[in-house]
Design an enzyme around this catalytic site. Structure first.
Site, PDB file in Angstrom:
ATOM      1  NE  ARG A  53      -2.778   0.294   3.443  1.00 45.24           N
ATOM      2  CZ  ARG A  53      -2.138   0.543   4.603  1.00 45.24           C
ATOM      3  NH1 ARG A  53      -1.550   1.715   4.782  1.00 45.24           N
ATOM      4  NH2 ARG A  53      -2.076  -0.355   5.544  1.00 45.24           N
ATOM      5  CE1 TYR A 105     -17.943  11.236 -15.085  1.00 42.84           C
ATOM      6  CE2 TYR A 105     -16.621  11.294 -13.098  1.00 42.84           C
ATOM      7  CZ  TYR A 105     -17.494  10.634 -13.939  1.00 42.84           C
ATOM      8  OH  TYR A 105     -17.912   9.368 -13.628  1.00 42.84           O
ATOM      9  CG  ASP A 177      -9.864  16.157 -14.795  1.00 39.88           C
ATOM     10  OD1 ASP A 177      -9.222  15.572 -15.686  1.00 39.88           O
ATOM     11  OD2 ASP A 177     -10.776  15.627 -14.146  1.00 39.88           O
ATOM     12  CE  LYS A 202     -12.864   7.668 -18.195  1.00 39.56           C
ATOM     13  NZ  LYS A 202     -12.862   8.360 -16.966  1.00 39.56           N
TER      14      LYS A 202
HETATM   15  O1  P1T Z   1     -13.701   7.058 -13.612  1.00 42.77           O
HETATM   16  P1  P1T Z   1     -12.487   7.550 -12.865  1.00 42.77           P
HETATM   17  O2  P1T Z   1     -11.208   6.930 -13.292  1.00 42.77           O
HETATM   18  O3  P1T Z   1     -12.685   7.515 -11.388  1.00 42.77           O
HETATM   19  O4  P1T Z   1     -12.285   9.092 -13.284  1.00 42.77           O
HETATM   20  C1  P1T Z   1     -13.213  10.104 -12.983  1.00 42.77           C
HETATM   21  C2  P1T Z   1     -13.088  11.229 -13.993  1.00 42.77           C
HETATM   22  C3  P1T Z   1     -12.342  12.345 -13.681  1.00 42.77           C
HETATM   23  N1  P1T Z   1     -12.191  13.378 -14.547  1.00 42.77           N
HETATM   24  C4  P1T Z   1     -12.755  13.346 -15.757  1.00 42.77           C
HETATM   25  C5  P1T Z   1     -12.579  14.501 -16.681  1.00 42.77           C
HETATM   26  C6  P1T Z   1     -13.519  12.241 -16.153  1.00 42.77           C
HETATM   27  O5  P1T Z   1     -14.059  12.239 -17.389  1.00 42.77           O
HETATM   28  C7  P1T Z   1     -13.694  11.152 -15.246  1.00 42.77           C
HETATM   29  C8  P1T Z   1     -14.513   9.947 -15.605  1.00 42.77           C
HETATM   30  N2  P1T Z   1     -15.365  10.145 -16.692  1.00 42.77           N
HETATM   31  C9  P1T Z   1     -16.196   9.186 -17.229  1.00 42.77           C
HETATM   32  C10 P1T Z   1     -16.302   7.942 -16.756  1.00 42.77           C
HETATM   33  C11 P1T Z   1     -16.970   9.627 -18.399  1.00 42.77           C
HETATM   34  O6  P1T Z   1     -17.512   8.777 -19.152  1.00 42.77           O
HETATM   35  O7  P1T Z   1     -17.046  10.843 -18.628  1.00 42.77           O
END
Ligand code: P1T
Length: 385
Positions: A53, A105, A177, A202
């Site tokens: 961890r 988001y 972000d 992503k």
């Molecule tokens: O899903 P996660 O890895 O926890 O990430 C969250 C997140 C944070 N910032 C942005 C700009 C994002 O687009 C996302 C997650 N977005 C999607 C799952 C979506 O389909 O838009």
């Protein structure tokens, strides 16, 4: 000497930063250290790792590499984008205030408004394409300004350097972000941001096969706090997820180039189609943020949103009827995805300042043959139009 150098080009850093051959076996690829703990030679002594961890060599390789791509001193990996965002927001306490853009988001908004809001953190959602309005009405309790650019899902572009100047003039910190652009297209720290956050689920990972989050940062004290949270809270990625993300990062540059090209082809189709009323893409000269995007990005990315004549019913039909664009949440993978933000990714912003239009469709344009993608979308648009 390490085989990576800070002066190396982007692709060289993607392939080599943090990825010297493994010293015992010479393995060229950083192994998946699938272990929860590490043997220690004597009490109080260890070989760099104690408990997984706290730290794991596969995670270290990923952290060094993505930090190098963002031009950051420190990289800190988390179990998801939301876990990374949560760790950054923990800088805020009761009585503090955060500005965020009025498009973001839905999960980020939910965390800020419902979770941190429940613990006494106030927020304002503002139009950050007019940062001077935020400056004129500055809330003195503000500790953080939070931006996405391009935003999810409306692909609004905001001026990172201008917002960094305003934020710093009031003694606050700016988080960007960078999920939609990726460090291949945009490096916010170089434009004055204090921290960069990613959903590495992503474009960084790029293959829709893992969930992850990342913070890239230069501020020593904040980085130490984040490392402390990584260990104290434990929202860390497992070694296999780190391996997959690092493997994805190796091809980020070539993938982003093709995402840009394919998105441009899709935009051409949408612009000429009578079923479409608005095309939202920062690469369009008519996009309100195009000039800023040209300044702060080296390409316009693979995300395209558009609005349809005929409202929500037509939008739902288009989202459900493509052959190659898969109806699914998420983005940034090699395969193309289509979704309806109002009902899917952004359901949690309904009724707020961030509400998205009901006739909006978001595409994550993948790496299939561009002709096939264009034909797929044209077929369904012709049917509804
Ligand atoms: O899903 P996660 O890895 O926890 O990430 C969250 C997140 C944070 N910032 C942005 C700009 C994002 O687009 C996302 C997650 N977005 C999607 C799952 C979506 O389909 O838009």
């Amino acid at each position: 000497m390490s085989i990576d150098q800070p002066t190396d080009g982007f692709e060289t850093r993607a392939l080599h930063a943090g990825q010297d051959p493994e010293p015992i076996t010479g393995a060229v690829i950083p192994p998946i250290f699938q272990t929860s703990t590490f043997a220690q030679p004597r009490v109080g002594e260890h070989l760099g790792y104690e408990y997984a961890r706290t730290g794991n060599p596969t995670r270290t390789a990923l952290q060094v590499c993505v930090a190098a791509l963002e031009g950051a001193q420190h990289g800190i990996a988390f179990a998801s984008g939301m876990a990374a965002i949560d760790a950054l927001l923990r800088r805020l306490g009761p009585g503090d205030h955060i500005y965020l853009g009025d498009d973001a988001y839905g999960g980020t908004y939910r965390l800020i408004s419902n979770v941190f809001g429940g613990h006494g953190v106030a927020h304002s959602a503002v139009d950050l394409t007019k940062p001077e309005t935020m400056a004129e009405n500055w809330n003195p309790a503000t500790k953080l300004v939070w931006i996405e650019t391009p935003t999810n899902p409306l692909l609004t572009v905001v001026d990172i350097a201008a917002i960094a100047d305003i934020t710093h003039s009031f003694g606050a910190k700016l988080v960007v972000d960078n999920t939609f652009a990726s460090p291949y297209l945009q490096t916010p720290l170089a434009l004055g941001a204090d921290a960069v956050v990613h959903s590495s689920t992503k474009y960084l990972g790029g293959h829709s096969d893992t969930i992850g989050g990342f913070v890239a940062i230069n501020d020593e004290d904040w980085a130490a706090d984040l490392r402390y949270l990584q260990n104290a809270v434990g929202a860390v990625p497992g070694p296999f997820d780190c391996f997959l993300t690092l493997r994805g990062v190796k091809t980020l540059g070539v993938r982003m180039d093709r995402h840009n090209e394919n998105a441009t082809r899709i935009v051409e189709l949408l612009l000429g189609h009578h079923a479409v009323t608005h095309v939202l893409y920062p690469g369009l000269p008519g996009h309100p943020g195009h000039e800023i995007a040209k300044e702060q990005m080296s390409g316009f990315g693979g995300m395209v949103s558009f609005r349809l004549r005929g409202g929500i019913d037509v939008a739902m039909k288009v989202a459900a009827e493509t052959r190659l664009f898969t109806l699914a949440e998420s983005l940034g993978g090699v395969e193309s995805l289509i979704e309806h933000p109002g009902v899917m990714t952004h359901a949690s912003v309904a009724g707020s300042a961030l509400e998205v239009p009901a006739d909006l469709i978001r595409l994550s344009v993948g790496l299939e043959s561009a002709d096939d993608l264009v034909a797929d979308l044209r077929d369904v648009l012709d049917r509804v139009g």
